[in-house]
Structures are given as C-alpha cells and as structure tokens.
Design a protein around this motif. Sequence first.
Motif, PDB file in Angstrom:
ATOM      1  N   HIS A 181      57.203  37.085  51.224  1.00 53.97           N
ATOM      2  CA  HIS A 181      56.764  35.687  51.192  1.00 53.97           C
ATOM      3  C   HIS A 181      55.249  35.558  51.087  1.00 53.97           C
ATOM      4  CE1 HIS A 181      56.518  36.972  55.354  1.00 53.97           C
ATOM      5  NE2 HIS A 181      55.748  35.929  55.632  1.00 53.97           N
ATOM      6  N   ARG A 182      54.530  36.646  51.311  1.00 51.67           N
ATOM      7  CA  ARG A 182      53.070  36.619  51.216  1.00 51.67           C
ATOM      8  C   ARG A 182      52.558  37.113  49.860  1.00 51.67           C
ATOM      9  NH1 ARG A 182      53.660  38.058  56.980  1.00 51.67           N
ATOM     10  NH2 ARG A 182      52.532  36.470  58.178  1.00 51.67           N
ATOM     11  N   LEU A 183      53.438  37.638  49.032  1.00 52.28           N
ATOM     12  CA  LEU A 183      52.991  38.255  47.783  1.00 52.28           C
ATOM     13  C   LEU A 183      52.430  37.238  46.794  1.00 52.28           C
ATOM     14  CD1 LEU A 183      52.681  40.675  45.902  1.00 52.28           C
ATOM     15  CD2 LEU A 183      55.052  40.320  45.173  1.00 52.28           C
ATOM     16  N   THR A 184      53.175  36.192  46.504  1.00 48.38           N
ATOM     17  CA  THR A 184      52.700  35.216  45.519  1.00 48.38           C
ATOM     18  C   THR A 184      51.405  34.541  45.963  1.00 48.38           C
ATOM     19  OG1 THR A 184      54.932  34.861  44.661  1.00 48.38           O
ATOM     20  CG2 THR A 184      53.304  33.147  44.209  1.00 48.38           C
ATOM     21  N   PRO A 185      51.278  34.098  47.227  1.00 43.86           N
ATOM     22  CA  PRO A 185      49.979  33.564  47.651  1.00 43.86           C
ATOM     23  C   PRO A 185      48.841  34.567  47.504  1.00 43.86           C
ATOM     24  CG  PRO A 185      51.670  32.923  49.214  1.00 43.86           C
ATOM     25  CD  PRO A 185      52.309  33.897  48.270  1.00 43.86           C
ATOM     26  N   ALA A 186      49.112  35.849  47.770  1.00 43.91           N
ATOM     27  CA  ALA A 186      48.064  36.868  47.639  1.00 43.91           C
ATOM     28  C   ALA A 186      47.617  37.015  46.190  1.00 43.91           C
ATOM     29  CB  ALA A 186      48.571  38.206  48.177  1.00 43.91           C
ATOM     30  N   ILE A 187      48.572  37.029  45.276  1.00 41.32           N
ATOM     31  CA  ILE A 187      48.212  37.158  43.861  1.00 41.32           C
ATOM     32  C   ILE A 187      47.524  35.894  43.367  1.00 41.32           C
ATOM     33  CG2 ILE A 187      49.126  37.439  41.520  1.00 41.32           C
ATOM     34  CD1 ILE A 187      51.265  39.258  42.671  1.00 41.32           C
ATOM     35  N   GLU A 188      47.969  34.733  43.835  1.00 43.16           N
ATOM     36  CA  GLU A 188      47.314  33.485  43.436  1.00 43.16           C
ATOM     37  C   GLU A 188      45.872  33.445  43.936  1.00 43.16           C
ATOM     38  OE1 GLU A 188      49.966  30.549  44.960  1.00 43.16           O
ATOM     39  OE2 GLU A 188      51.191  30.498  43.144  1.00 43.16           O
ATOM     40  N   TRP A 189      45.655  33.934  45.152  1.00 37.36           N
ATOM     41  CA  TRP A 189      44.277  34.012  45.667  1.00 37.36           C
ATOM     42  C   TRP A 189      43.441  34.945  44.786  1.00 37.36           C
ATOM     43  CZ3 TRP A 189      41.794  38.460  47.300  1.00 37.36           C
ATOM     44  CH2 TRP A 189      40.522  38.277  47.855  1.00 37.36           C
ATOM     45  N   ALA A 190      43.982  36.126  44.470  1.00 36.54           N
ATOM     46  CA  ALA A 190      43.249  37.084  43.638  1.00 36.54           C
ATOM     47  C   ALA A 190      42.978  36.510  42.250  1.00 36.54           C
ATOM     48  CB  ALA A 190      44.031  38.393  43.532  1.00 36.54           C
ATOM     49  N   HIS A 191      43.959  35.813  41.692  1.00 33.60           N
ATOM     50  CA  HIS A 191      43.797  35.207  40.369  1.00 33.60           C
ATOM     51  C   HIS A 191      42.687  34.158  40.403  1.00 33.60           C
ATOM     52  CE1 HIS A 191      45.935  33.218  36.660  1.00 33.60           C
ATOM     53  NE2 HIS A 191      44.713  33.632  36.391  1.00 33.60           N
ATOM     54  N   HIS A 192      42.689  33.337  41.445  1.00 29.72           N
ATOM     55  CA  HIS A 192      41.657  32.302  41.559  1.00 29.72           C
ATOM     56  C   HIS A 192      40.271  32.933  41.652  1.00 29.72           C
ATOM     57  CE1 HIS A 192      39.791  28.486  42.799  1.00 29.72           C
ATOM     58  NE2 HIS A 192      39.047  29.265  43.575  1.00 29.72           N
ATOM     59  N   MET A 193      40.127  33.941  42.507  1.00 21.64           N
ATOM     60  CA  MET A 193      38.813  34.558  42.663  1.00 21.64           C
ATOM     61  C   MET A 193      38.399  35.285  41.390  1.00 21.64           C
ATOM     62  SD  MET A 193      37.828  33.474  45.498  1.00 21.64           S
ATOM     63  CE  MET A 193      36.244  34.321  45.420  1.00 21.64           C
ATOM     64  N   TRP A 194      39.334  35.895  40.692  1.00 21.79           N
ATOM     65  CA  TRP A 194      39.020  36.567  39.430  1.00 21.79           C
ATOM     66  C   TRP A 194      38.464  35.559  38.424  1.00 21.79           C
ATOM     67  CZ3 TRP A 194      40.206  36.600  34.252  1.00 21.79           C
ATOM     68  CH2 TRP A 194      39.953  37.776  33.548  1.00 21.79           C
ATOM     69  N   ARG A 195      39.120  34.413  38.301  1.00 20.09           N
ATOM     70  CA  ARG A 195      38.641  33.373  37.380  1.00 20.09           C
ATOM     71  C   ARG A 195      37.288  32.825  37.829  1.00 20.09           C
ATOM     72  NH1 ARG A 195      43.265  29.054  36.675  1.00 20.09           N
ATOM     73  NH2 ARG A 195      41.686  28.176  35.287  1.00 20.09           N
ATOM     74  N   TYR A 196      37.103  32.696  39.125  1.00 19.42           N
ATOM     75  CA  TYR A 196      35.824  32.222  39.662  1.00 19.42           C
ATOM     76  C   TYR A 196      34.697  33.181  39.278  1.00 19.42           C
ATOM     77  CZ  TYR A 196      32.401  30.999  43.330  1.00 19.42           C
ATOM     78  OH  TYR A 196      31.269  30.646  44.026  1.00 19.42           O
ATOM     79  N   PHE A 197      34.922  34.467  39.435  1.00 19.62           N
ATOM     80  CA  PHE A 197      33.903  35.446  39.062  1.00 19.62           C
ATOM     81  C   PHE A 197      33.665  35.457  37.552  1.00 19.62           C
ATOM     82  CE2 PHE A 197      35.349  37.984  42.995  1.00 19.62           C
ATOM     83  CZ  PHE A 197      34.465  37.286  43.803  1.00 19.62           C
ATOM     84  N   GLU A 198      34.733  35.324  36.779  1.00 19.40           N
ATOM     85  CA  GLU A 198      34.586  35.331  35.321  1.00 19.40           C
ATOM     86  C   GLU A 198      33.754  34.155  34.818  1.00 19.40           C
ATOM     87  OE1 GLU A 198      35.954  37.602  32.592  1.00 19.40           O
ATOM     88  OE2 GLU A 198      35.366  38.595  34.457  1.00 19.40           O
ATOM     89  N   SER A 199      33.754  33.069  35.560  1.00 19.96           N
ATOM     90  CA  SER A 199      33.043  31.868  35.110  1.00 19.96           C
ATOM     91  C   SER A 199      31.563  31.874  35.488  1.00 19.96           C
ATOM     92  CB  SER A 199      33.706  30.615  35.689  1.00 19.96           C
ATOM     93  OG  SER A 199      33.576  30.573  37.095  1.00 19.96           O
ATOM     94  N   HIS A 200      31.107  32.941  36.140  1.00 18.80           N
ATOM     95  CA  HIS A 200      29.701  33.025  36.549  1.00 18.80           C
ATOM     96  C   HIS A 200      29.114  34.373  36.127  1.00 18.80           C
ATOM     97  CE1 HIS A 200      31.287  29.944  39.317  1.00 18.80           C
ATOM     98  NE2 HIS A 200      30.054  29.454  39.304  1.00 18.80           N
ATOM     99  N   ASP A 201      27.988  34.310  35.440  1.00 16.98           N
ATOM    100  CA  ASP A 201      27.282  35.538  35.087  1.00 16.98           C
ATOM    101  C   ASP A 201      26.840  36.279  36.344  1.00 16.98           C
ATOM    102  OD1 ASP A 201      27.433  35.284  32.310  1.00 16.98           O
ATOM    103  OD2 ASP A 201      25.648  33.995  32.245  1.00 16.98           O
ATOM    104  N   LEU A 202      26.546  37.547  36.185  1.00 18.67           N
ATOM    105  CA  LEU A 202      26.033  38.321  37.305  1.00 18.67           C
ATOM    106  C   LEU A 202      24.740  37.703  37.833  1.00 18.67           C
ATOM    107  CD1 LEU A 202      26.626  42.003  36.132  1.00 18.67           C
ATOM    108  CD2 LEU A 202      28.056  40.582  37.607  1.00 18.67           C
TER     109      LEU A 202
END
Length: 206
Positions: free
Chosen positions: A151-172
Amino acid sequence: MFTVGLEIEINGGHDHARIKRNPLIAGYCTDGSLYHREGLEYQTDILFSTDIDALAALVESIHCDGSEPERAGGHMHVRRTSRQTPSRWYWALKGLSDRQARQLNMRHTTGCRWCELRHDYYDGKDTAVNGAHCDTIELRTFGRWDETTAHRLTPAIEWAHHMWRYFESHDLYQLKTAGIMRESARSAYATPRTTPAMRLAVRKED
C-alpha cells in the motif's frame, strides 16, 4: 521521461517460479544481506508510469515465509540525467519527517545501517543515496516490498516521480536546499494515493 526500477529482496520462502515468470521481472540473484536459504533479490525491468499498477499488483502478491523478512530492502532506481544529482536527492530525503518517511516505506530516519543519510557520501551499499550508477540514481532507503508494504509503493513512486520532474525543471545551481526540502515534504502529502486514511494509520503507528 521518468523511468523507475525496483530491486525486490525477499528474505524467506516464497513462490520463486511465479515471480520469475512475471513480465516485469528482468532478472534475479542471491544477495549477501539475505540470510534465509531461499532468499532472493529480483530486479524489475525499466518501468514507466503505465506499469505502476501492474507492479503494485505484483508486490501485493508477494508473501514471505521467514523469521526476519525485515532484513530485505527494496531499492529504487530513477533515471539519471544531468539535473538528477545525488546531492539533490539527498536534500529531498532530508526534507521528509520520520512519519512521512515511514509512510513511503523509507528507512533512512530509523538508523538502518544499509541506508545512512550522509551529505557528500553517495557511493556504496550503506548509503541512502547511491550515485555510483551511470544511468540511475539509486535510492537505497526503501524497506522490503511485499504484501505488508504494497500500500506504500504507489505513493513512494509518485513522490519520486514528482521530485524527478521538479529537478528536471530547474537547471543546476538554481535550487536552494531549503526549497528542495519544502517541496519534498509538500509532495509527500500531495500524492493522489496518499489518502487521509493512510495518514491516520501512520499516526496510530507512532
């Protein structure tokens, strides 16, 4: 595009043949951290968002017969790009409270020896963020994935997906550490599958 892969360790007896036949599984091997003679580590293929429901169903079907199933881990690999750095993911994990981490099946707030969260230490098998892979960032903080944690797997992947997109939208060098931590904490409670009932259940575990 965001992709994800899991290492699913099982420290005990289980239905080897059924898991090996699952189309999401790319390979399997023994692992030195698994003491049970029937323990194995399974590696998924590279997965996309469209595969997550099938992955959750697979994890929910895993039953482990063993006295120490908690010795197993469930490391997550996310696609690496120039904007996906180990230090960014360190601050993402640092921003989560103990309760949020537990809700996402993470262990780095518990003192687990296999996933210590240390700044500028991103290499090896005892760190929460492993940056030693060329194509992925490995998040070693996750606990075992089976019927007890599905029951924790999908929320964990959704969190990772959100943070991945957040990082992708900002240059280093465009992000502040405090901003990463706030975004991580906010997104941990904003994932669609993280319901009020789940949050209440986590509070009752305290």
